[in-house]
Scaffold this active site. Structure first.
Site, PDB file in Angstrom:
ATOM      1  N   HIS A 164       6.158   9.803  98.221  1.00 48.63           N
ATOM      2  CA  HIS A 164       7.369  10.301  98.874  1.00 48.63           C
ATOM      3  C   HIS A 164       7.270  10.273 100.390  1.00 48.63           C
ATOM      4  O   HIS A 164       8.284  10.432 101.077  1.00 48.63           O
ATOM      5  CB  HIS A 164       7.703  11.720  98.381  1.00 48.63           C
ATOM      6  N   ASP A 229      12.650  12.172  85.579  1.00 52.39           N
ATOM      7  CA  ASP A 229      12.079  13.513  85.707  1.00 52.39           C
ATOM      8  C   ASP A 229      10.561  13.516  85.850  1.00 52.39           C
ATOM      9  O   ASP A 229       9.993  14.466  86.377  1.00 52.39           O
ATOM     10  CB  ASP A 229      12.464  14.371  84.492  1.00 52.39           C
ATOM     11  N   SER A 305       1.481  17.152 102.597  1.00 53.10           N
ATOM     12  CA  SER A 305       1.736  16.234 101.487  1.00 53.10           C
ATOM     13  C   SER A 305       0.976  14.931 101.685  1.00 53.10           C
ATOM     14  O   SER A 305       0.924  14.390 102.786  1.00 53.10           O
ATOM     15  CB  SER A 305       3.229  15.930 101.391  1.00 53.10           C
TER      16      SER A 305
END
Length: 372
Positions: A164, A229, A305
């Site tokens: 991400h 998901d 992250s």
């Protein structure tokens, strides 16, 4: 060498663990690591690089949600582990893979908003000061991405981070094409200014030196429309630098079960955005796990992250203690614990399949990726 059904694949790679007989020191287990090989490639259109960088990931699919999910089929796993490669010139290539087992005898809900920080009770993070610590292993393996995340050196020219940090699941983020990796270094003396050294307000005059990224690998499991998901399970990416970084790196390893971790704890260091210019170290207990994720409450902020989650265990074959990256810090999830929702930070585990994939990205051949 042959393709196998997913259930058999999972059983072979997960259950064929040789547990340690040593009762006085935690020992790295041995695994039968599968083989993941490219089968075909396809040139894709150049990305738009129009996504905003998100320094944290939030998912409402928690522990029980993941445990209820059916095992993916063999074809689905192959699709999730296929990947995109983004080059510095903006070209994009999709690679389809095959998954194989080689015997040892051969070669082979609705989302909840979270605007507050990810701190649980007393803030147990430690800022690392002083070049004697920052420039030495293991802290020296932590690097900063130009998109704002953290990464970890896992080879001479490779950095492991979260997907991400460069791709929002639909598109590559702004800055991904000109992605750089920053290394903390001591300030150049006598007023000298390197061409790619930026100023900061770090103790002991530490500054970042930047190296451009040559190419980036992102698994298709992260890209929305493929894994949906369960995308968080595939929140990892590998960056290849344009030149070697010349630092000691930390090898990747297959994540042992939480009960086999030393003290049940994990460790990681990152560049949390509430402490600009500081490398922040923390450790905490693993609270629960699924096949793909570790649930813990290590204090962390956006910016951490992509940090490599590591442990230190005894390597029987080499007769020495060894740290290995066993996961990538991703974000947080709301988890229903005995009817009460709790917020957990989540790390993506390096499973045998992910180990085979990442190792192949690094080495370029499967023969060097048999020992997880």
């Amino acid at each position: 060498m042959a393709g196998v059904p997913t259930l058999i694949l999972f059983l072979c790679t997960v259950k064929d663990v040789l547990p340690s007989n040593s009762r006085w020191k935690p020992t790295w287990p041995s695994y039968k690591v599968p083989v993941i090989l490219p089968q075909s490639t396809l040139n894709l259109d150049k990305p738009q690089f129009d996504a905003e960088t998100k320094l944290e990931v939030v998912s409402s699919c928690g522990l029980e949600c993941h445990k209820r999910s059916p095992l993916p089929t063999y074809e689905e796993v192959k699709d999730y582990l296929s990947y995109e490669t983004l080059y510095a010139n903006g070209s994009l290539v999709e690679t389809e893979v095959g998954i194989y087992i080689i015997s040892r005898g051969g070669d082979g809900s609705q989302s909840r908003s979270r605007t507050k920080r990810q701190i649980y009770g007393y803030d147990s993070r430690f800022s690392i000061f002083g070049k004697d610590f920052l420039l030495n292993y293991p802290f020296s393996t932590s690097v900063k991405l130009s998109t704002g995340c953290t990464g970890t050196l896992v080879a001479e020219k490779h950095v492991l981070t979260a997907a991400h940090c460069i791709h929002d699941g639909k598109s590559y983020v702004k800055g991904a094409q000109k992605l750089r990796v920053g290394f903390l270094r001591a300030k150049v003396k006598d007023g000298s200014k390197g061409a790619n050294i930026t100023s900061s307000t770090m103790p002991e005059k530490m500054k970042f030196q930047w190296i451009r990224v040559k190419r980036t690998h992102v698994p298709k499991g992260w890209i929305k429309g493929n894994a949906n998901d369960i995308g968080m399970d595939y929140d990892y990416a590998l960056l290849e630098l344009k030149k070697p970084h010349k630092r000691k790196f930390m090898k990747i390893g297959v994540s042992p079960p939480a009960r086999q971790l030393p003290g049940g704890r994990i460790h990681f260091s990152g560049y949390d955005n509430d402490r600009p210019g500081n490398l922040v170290y923390r450790f905490c207990d693993v609270k629960d796990e699924t096949f793909d994720l570790l649930y813990q409450q290590c204090d962390a902020q956006p910016g951490a992250s992509g940090s490599g989650v590591y442990v230190r265990m005894w390597k029987r074959q080499h007769q020495k203690w060894e740290r290995k990256i066993i996961g990538i810090f991703s974000g947080h999830q709301w988890v229903d614990m005995n009817g009460s929702p709790q917020d957990f930070n989540v790390a993506v585990r390096i499973t045998p399949l992910k180990y085979a994939q990442i190792c192949y990205w690094i080495k370029g051949n499967y023969l060097d990726c048999r020992d997880g």
